[in-house]
Design a protein around this motif. Structure first.
Motif, mmCIF file in Angstrom:
data_model
loop_
_atom_site.group_PDB
_atom_site.id
_atom_site.type_symbol
_atom_site.label_atom_id
_atom_site.label_comp_id
_atom_site.label_asym_id
_atom_site.label_seq_id
_atom_site.Cartn_x
_atom_site.Cartn_y
_atom_site.Cartn_z
ATOM 1 N N THR A 245 27.775 35.332 42.420
ATOM 2 C CA THR A 245 29.010 34.933 43.071
ATOM 3 C C THR A 245 28.794 34.478 44.502
ATOM 4 O OG1 THR A 245 29.289 37.279 43.417
ATOM 5 C CG2 THR A 245 30.621 36.287 41.715
ATOM 6 N N ARG B 105 32.497 54.101 29.941
ATOM 7 C CA ARG B 105 32.113 53.897 31.342
ATOM 8 C C ARG B 105 33.344 53.707 32.224
ATOM 9 N NH1 ARG B 105 26.728 52.154 32.273
ATOM 10 N NH2 ARG B 105 25.628 52.029 30.307
ATOM 11 N N ALA C 221 34.652 55.843 35.465
ATOM 12 C CA ALA C 221 34.760 55.205 36.777
ATOM 13 C C ALA C 221 36.186 55.255 37.318
ATOM 14 C CB ALA C 221 34.281 53.759 36.701
ATOM 15 N N MET D 298 44.343 48.660 32.566
ATOM 16 C CA MET D 298 43.767 48.419 33.888
ATOM 17 C C MET D 298 42.361 47.835 33.793
ATOM 18 S SD MET D 298 46.043 48.888 36.096
ATOM 19 C CE MET D 298 44.930 48.585 37.467
ATOM 20 N N PHE D 299 41.672 48.101 32.675
ATOM 21 C CA PHE D 299 40.364 47.463 32.474
ATOM 22 C C PHE D 299 40.562 45.961 32.278
ATOM 23 C CE2 PHE D 299 37.167 45.647 29.697
ATOM 24 C CZ PHE D 299 36.010 45.936 30.393
ATOM 25 N N GLU E 113 39.166 42.877 34.544
ATOM 26 C CA GLU E 113 38.337 41.762 34.061
ATOM 27 C C GLU E 113 38.975 40.423 34.420
ATOM 28 O OE1 GLU E 113 35.320 42.028 32.929
ATOM 29 O OE2 GLU E 113 35.444 44.201 32.983
ATOM 30 N N ARG F 200 38.423 38.830 37.757
ATOM 31 C CA ARG F 200 37.062 38.373 38.065
ATOM 32 C C ARG F 200 36.965 36.849 38.055
ATOM 33 N NH1 ARG F 200 32.867 41.291 34.395
ATOM 34 N NH2 ARG F 200 31.536 39.797 35.465
ATOM 35 N N LYS G 225 31.006 55.360 44.420
ATOM 36 C CA LYS G 225 32.151 55.282 43.503
ATOM 37 C C LYS G 225 32.547 53.816 43.277
ATOM 38 C CE LYS G 225 35.047 57.119 40.732
ATOM 39 N NZ LYS G 225 34.596 57.873 39.549
ATOM 40 N N GLU H 291 29.981 52.389 40.956
ATOM 41 C CA GLU H 291 30.226 52.848 39.579
ATOM 42 C C GLU H 291 31.360 52.032 38.942
ATOM 43 O OE1 GLU H 291 31.782 56.821 39.420
ATOM 44 O OE2 GLU H 291 31.438 57.029 37.277
ATOM 45 N N PHE H 292 32.407 51.793 39.722
ATOM 46 C CA PHE H 292 33.550 51.038 39.205
ATOM 47 C C PHE H 292 33.152 49.592 38.924
ATOM 48 C CE2 PHE H 292 37.440 48.593 39.327
ATOM 49 C CZ PHE H 292 38.364 49.406 38.694
ATOM 50 N N ALA I 37 31.174 49.434 35.874
ATOM 51 C CA ALA I 37 31.984 49.690 34.678
ATOM 52 C C ALA I 37 32.745 48.441 34.237
ATOM 53 C CB ALA I 37 32.952 50.842 34.935
ATOM 54 N N VAL I 38 33.108 47.589 35.189
ATOM 55 C CA VAL I 38 33.779 46.351 34.806
ATOM 56 C C VAL I 38 32.784 45.178 34.743
ATOM 57 C CG1 VAL I 38 36.045 47.117 35.597
ATOM 58 C CG2 VAL I 38 34.603 45.792 37.161
ATOM 59 N N GLY I 39 31.505 45.498 34.900
ATOM 60 C CA GLY I 39 30.444 44.499 34.712
ATOM 61 C C GLY I 39 30.394 43.438 35.797
ATOM 62 N N ASP I 40 30.862 43.779 36.999
ATOM 63 C CA ASP I 40 30.989 42.767 38.050
ATOM 64 C C ASP I 40 29.872 42.885 39.079
ATOM 65 O OD1 ASP I 40 31.773 41.010 40.049
ATOM 66 O OD2 ASP I 40 33.896 41.462 39.771
ATOM 67 N N PRO I 41 28.967 41.890 39.133
ATOM 68 C CA PRO I 41 27.833 41.972 40.077
ATOM 69 C C PRO I 41 28.134 41.420 41.467
ATOM 70 C CG PRO I 41 27.593 40.037 38.692
ATOM 71 C CD PRO I 41 28.908 40.692 38.284
ATOM 72 N N ASN I 42 29.399 41.160 41.800
ATOM 73 C CA ASN I 42 29.709 40.600 43.126
ATOM 74 C C ASN I 42 29.076 41.465 44.216
ATOM 75 O OD1 ASN I 42 30.983 39.712 45.560
ATOM 76 N ND2 ASN I 42 32.621 38.825 44.322
ATOM 77 N N PRO I 43 28.189 40.874 45.049
ATOM 78 C CA PRO I 43 27.474 41.683 46.051
ATOM 79 C C PRO I 43 28.378 42.333 47.092
ATOM 80 C CG PRO I 43 26.956 39.344 46.271
ATOM 81 C CD PRO I 43 27.751 39.474 45.024
ATOM 82 N N ALA I 44 29.589 41.826 47.254
ATOM 83 C CA ALA I 44 30.525 42.448 48.210
ATOM 84 C C ALA I 44 30.854 43.883 47.818
ATOM 85 C CB ALA I 44 31.816 41.625 48.290
ATOM 86 N N TYR I 45 30.648 44.219 46.522
ATOM 87 C CA TYR I 45 30.929 45.577 46.036
ATOM 88 C C TYR I 45 29.704 46.481 46.124
ATOM 89 C CZ TYR I 45 34.713 43.014 43.609
ATOM 90 O OH TYR I 45 35.779 42.213 43.297
ATOM 91 N N ILE J 165 33.295 46.550 49.897
ATOM 92 C CA ILE J 165 34.713 46.634 49.561
ATOM 93 C C ILE J 165 34.856 46.952 48.081
ATOM 94 C CG2 ILE J 165 35.399 45.118 51.451
ATOM 95 C CD1 ILE J 165 35.833 42.879 49.348
ATOM 96 N N PRO K 77 39.647 44.548 43.361
ATOM 97 C CA PRO K 77 41.099 44.581 43.605
ATOM 98 C C PRO K 77 41.867 45.685 42.873
ATOM 99 C CG PRO K 77 40.357 42.322 43.320
ATOM 100 C CD PRO K 77 39.178 43.192 43.026
ATOM 101 N N THR K 78 41.425 46.079 41.694
ATOM 102 C CA THR K 78 42.209 47.071 40.944
ATOM 103 C C THR K 78 41.717 48.502 41.147
ATOM 104 O OG1 THR K 78 40.847 46.839 38.956
ATOM 105 C CG2 THR K 78 42.762 45.386 39.137
#
Lengths: 145, 150
Positions: free
Chosen positions: A2, A33, A37, A64-65, A69, A72, B24, B27-28, B31-39, B54, B57-58
């Motif tokens: 990203t 998972r 989380a 909420m999952f 998604e 994204r 945390k 981990e979140f 769990a949502v599979g998001d590799p955005n480096p900001a996280y 950061i 958003p959810t």
């Protein structure tokens, strides 16, 4: 990744500009998972016996999952997730997740619906699973440069 | 039985502050599979102008929903939680949630409706940081489905 994509400029987007679409897979493993989380251990998201006992076809994904998604598509587009200043959805239909390796898929498309003042745009999202709309009124307000 | 309209406008005391941790958030995001480096990467987050990593958003829902339990479990309100489904969710962010935040949530009942036997409850959660600055507002609509009479 990203961070290698350049955030779109406000002046370059138009009403109707489409964001790159994405497909997200969700399996039982994903749900376990996500439960850990998020802290949402409702058994409808991991226990088939319980899900069926309350009238569901099978285990369903956390709403909420699905919401996480869908956004994204927007945060991948902007690069900086902080560009999202508002985000709301209606949960119209559950995503049923079978107990196999394929699981379910969530397909997300998005487009710029309105250009607002102050470098803000409203992006409308569509999320479907198995051909059914799973989020309604799914909208994000995004600040562009 | 329909919920009591007089609960509209009622606010509950803020919960004990929730301390947002980098791990945390990681981990979140995983769990949502998001590799955005900001996280995930403090240096990448700083390059975007943030003080630390950061949260997606959810993420904050885990905190606001925990606070909303006060409302959901208020015996005076009498919501039948076994019949509750999540109807709508919305967030409005003043700034993103970030690692190191100590967040408190004040929950307010914004609406109580009865439609076709379903009880509909709108809860607003105002999230503030340790300095008292507003971070995000979360609106949660819960629908308690009508009991099926046998």
């Amino acid at each position: 990744m990203t961070n290698s994509t350049k955030a779109p400029a406000y002046d370059d987007v138009e009403v109707g500009t489409e964001l790159p679409a994405a497909t997200f897979r969700v399996t039982r493993d994903t749900l376990v998972r996500y439960a850990g989380a998020s802290g949402d251990f409702n058994p409808i998201h991991w226990n088939e016996r319980f899900a069926k006992s309350v009238g569901l076809a099978d285990v369903i994904a956390h709403g909420m999952f699905t919401m996480a998604e869908a956004i994204r598509v927007v945060t991948d587009w902007t690069g900086d997730p902080a560009a999202v200043v508002e985000y709301g959805v209606r949960f119209t239909r559950p995503v049923v997740v079978p107990d196999d390796d394929k699981g379910a898929t969530i397909e997300v498309t998005a487009k710029v619906a309105v250009k607002l003042d102050d470098h803000l745009v409203r992006v409308d999202l569509t999320a479907t699973s198995a051909g059914q709309k799973v989020l309604g009124m799914s909208r994000a307000v995004v600040r562009l440069t | 039985m329909a919920l009591d309209q007089s609960f509209v406008g009622r606010s509950y005391p803020p919960i004990e502050p929730y301390e947002v941790g980098r791990e945390k958030i990681r981990e979140f995001a995983e769990a949502v599979g998001d590799p955005n480096p900001a996280y995930l990467d403090p240096a990448a987050a700083r390059a975007l102008g943030h003080a630390d990593v950061i949260a997606p958003p959810t993420f904050v829902f885990a905190i606001t929903f925990k606070a909303a339990e006060q409302v959901i479990q208020d015996p005076q309100l009498g919501l039948d939680y076994s019949r509750v489904v999540h109807g709508d969710q919305k967030f409005a962010y003043k700034r993103p949630v970030r690692a190191g935040d100590r967040l408190s949530v004040t929950s307010t009942i914004e609406g109580v409706k009865s439609l076709a036997g379903n009880d509909i409850l709108d809860i607003r959660g105002e999230v503030h940081d340790a300095a008292g600055e507003h971070v995000v507002t979360a609106w949660t609509k819960l629908v308690s489905r009508a009991a099926q009479e046998a």
